[in-house]
Design an enzyme around this catalytic site. Structure first.
Site, PDB file in Angstrom:
ATOM      1  N   SER A  39       0.832  -1.174  -0.027  1.00  0.00           N
ATOM      2  CA  SER A  39       0.198   0.018   0.083  1.00  0.00           C
ATOM      3  C   SER A  39       0.923   1.265   0.022  1.00  0.00           C
ATOM      4  O   SER A  39       2.056   1.240   0.580  1.00  0.00           O
ATOM      5  CB  SER A  39      -0.986   0.048   1.237  1.00  0.00           C
ATOM      6  OG  SER A  39      -1.624  -1.094   1.311  1.00  0.00           O
TER       7      SER A  39
HETATM    8  N1  SAH Z   1      -0.658  -4.200   3.730  1.00  0.00           N
HETATM    9  C1  SAH Z   1       0.154  -4.782   2.838  1.00  0.00           C
HETATM   10  C2  SAH Z   1      -0.608  -4.878   1.476  1.00  0.00           C
HETATM   11  C3  SAH Z   1      -1.676  -5.814   1.267  1.00  0.00           C
HETATM   12  S1  SAH Z   1      -2.205  -6.234  -0.330  1.00  0.00           S
HETATM   13  C4  SAH Z   1       1.691  -4.287   2.671  1.00  0.00           C
HETATM   14  O1  SAH Z   1       1.673  -3.425   3.342  1.00  0.00           O
HETATM   15  O2  SAH Z   1       2.411  -5.067   1.976  1.00  0.00           O
HETATM   16  C5  SAH Z   1      -3.685  -7.287   0.028  1.00  0.00           C
HETATM   17  C6  SAH Z   1      -3.267  -8.417   0.607  1.00  0.00           C
HETATM   18  O3  SAH Z   1      -4.393  -8.917   1.210  1.00  0.00           O
HETATM   19  C7  SAH Z   1      -2.838  -9.356  -0.202  1.00  0.00           C
HETATM   20  O4  SAH Z   1      -1.306  -9.912   0.187  1.00  0.00           O
HETATM   21  C8  SAH Z   1      -3.624 -10.484  -0.413  1.00  0.00           C
HETATM   22  O5  SAH Z   1      -3.031 -11.901  -0.741  1.00  0.00           O
HETATM   23  C9  SAH Z   1      -4.467 -10.453   0.616  1.00  0.00           C
HETATM   24  N2  SAH Z   1      -5.815 -11.117   0.841  1.00  0.00           N
HETATM   25  C10 SAH Z   1      -6.759 -10.955  -0.185  1.00  0.00           C
HETATM   26  N3  SAH Z   1      -7.951 -11.512   0.374  1.00  0.00           N
HETATM   27  C11 SAH Z   1      -7.680 -12.004   1.574  1.00  0.00           C
HETATM   28  C12 SAH Z   1      -8.067 -12.777   2.601  1.00  0.00           C
HETATM   29  N4  SAH Z   1      -9.392 -13.317   2.278  1.00  0.00           N
HETATM   30  N5  SAH Z   1      -7.553 -13.293   3.525  1.00  0.00           N
HETATM   31  C13 SAH Z   1      -6.362 -12.730   3.701  1.00  0.00           C
HETATM   32  N6  SAH Z   1      -5.613 -12.188   2.857  1.00  0.00           N
HETATM   33  C14 SAH Z   1      -6.412 -11.738   1.765  1.00  0.00           C
END
Ligand code: SAH
Length: 218
Positions: free
Chosen positions: A69
């Site tokens: 993000s």
């Molecule tokens: N905050 C993170 C960015 C996250 S991107 C950072 O700083 O890097 C969003 C993430 O949510 C991705 O890695 C994706 O795989 C995860 N995601 C999506 N759906 C999800 C679910 N149902 N349960 C757990 N993780 C999930």
């Protein structure tokens, strides 16, 4: 190893200070959040080829079709979650590369983070070890169900876009707790949910763009 964490040139402390100055200009006021983001080296969460762009204000690819993000969004969501108070137990959905998790580890006593993509979670765990974060626990699971055995949480941060707010996450909020979650099928709105004695209060804040909250694990 130490040099990798402290960084040089575009990954130096100086560059990180410029990011903090920009976050202030963008309206971030919580000094605890700004101090946490000054401390956590964002460049170590990225591939070497992208590390020089770590302190720009954008999201960047972290593999597996996912993104880290944008610094402003990390700051904004953390500020909303804290609301100037103290956070004991926080749940994060979507660990990704672990950057947001690491920032949370500096503003909360305990952080639980759920990621559905196994290999991505392993990469994040490596970053937590490198930074010696001791108050982060992770779980490979479908975050739609939260981590009920550790509930209630006084903060829940969802780092992926949901079409609706998952029932289980609402149930796992403490009374007086806060959840920050991007909600919407096309256009997503960053939404703050506050749980009170009487029920839940929702406030829509600003338009955002997150990768989708999916079901199951991978
Ligand atoms: N905050 C993170 C960015 C996250 S991107 C950072 O700083 O890097 C969003 C993430 O949510 C991705 O890695 C994706 O795989 C995860 N995601 C999506 N759906 C999800 C679910 N149902 N349960 C757990 N993780 C999930």
């Amino acid at each position: 190893m130490v040099a990798r964490i402290s960084g040089i040139g575009m990954t130096s402390q100086r560059t990180r200070e410029r990011m903090i100055a920009r976050l202030r200009e963008q309206g971030i006021k919580d000094e605890v959040v700004l101090a946490a983001m000054l401390e956590i080296p964002r460049h170590i969460f990225l591939d070497e080829a992208l590390a020089g762009r770590a302190y720009e204000d954008g999201s960047l690819p972290i593999g597996f079709n996912q993104t880290i993000s944008q610094p402003y969004i990390v700051a904004r969501m953390t500020e909303l979650l804290r609301a100037g108070g103290t956070l004991n137990k926080v749940l994060e959905i979507g660990t990704g590369c672990g950057y947001q998790t690491s920032v949370l580890s500096r503003v909360a006593k305990e952080v639980y983070s759920v990621e559905r993509i196994g290999p991505l979670l392993e990469i994040a765990k490596g970053h937590f070890r490198e930074l010696k974060l001791r108050n982060v626990k992770v779980k490979k699971a479908d975050g739609n169900f939260g981590i009920p055995e550790m509930a209630p949480y006084d903060g829940i941060l969802v780092a992926c876009g949901a079409t609706h707010i998952p029932e289980d996450l609402l149930r796992q909020m403490a009374i007086g707790g806060r959840m920050v979650i991007p909600v919407g099928a096309g256009e997503q709105m960053l939404t703050l949910v506050e749980r009170t004695e009487e029920g839940y209060r929702k406030t829509e804040l600003e338009a955002v763009k997150f990768v989708p909250l999916l079901g199951g694990t991978a």
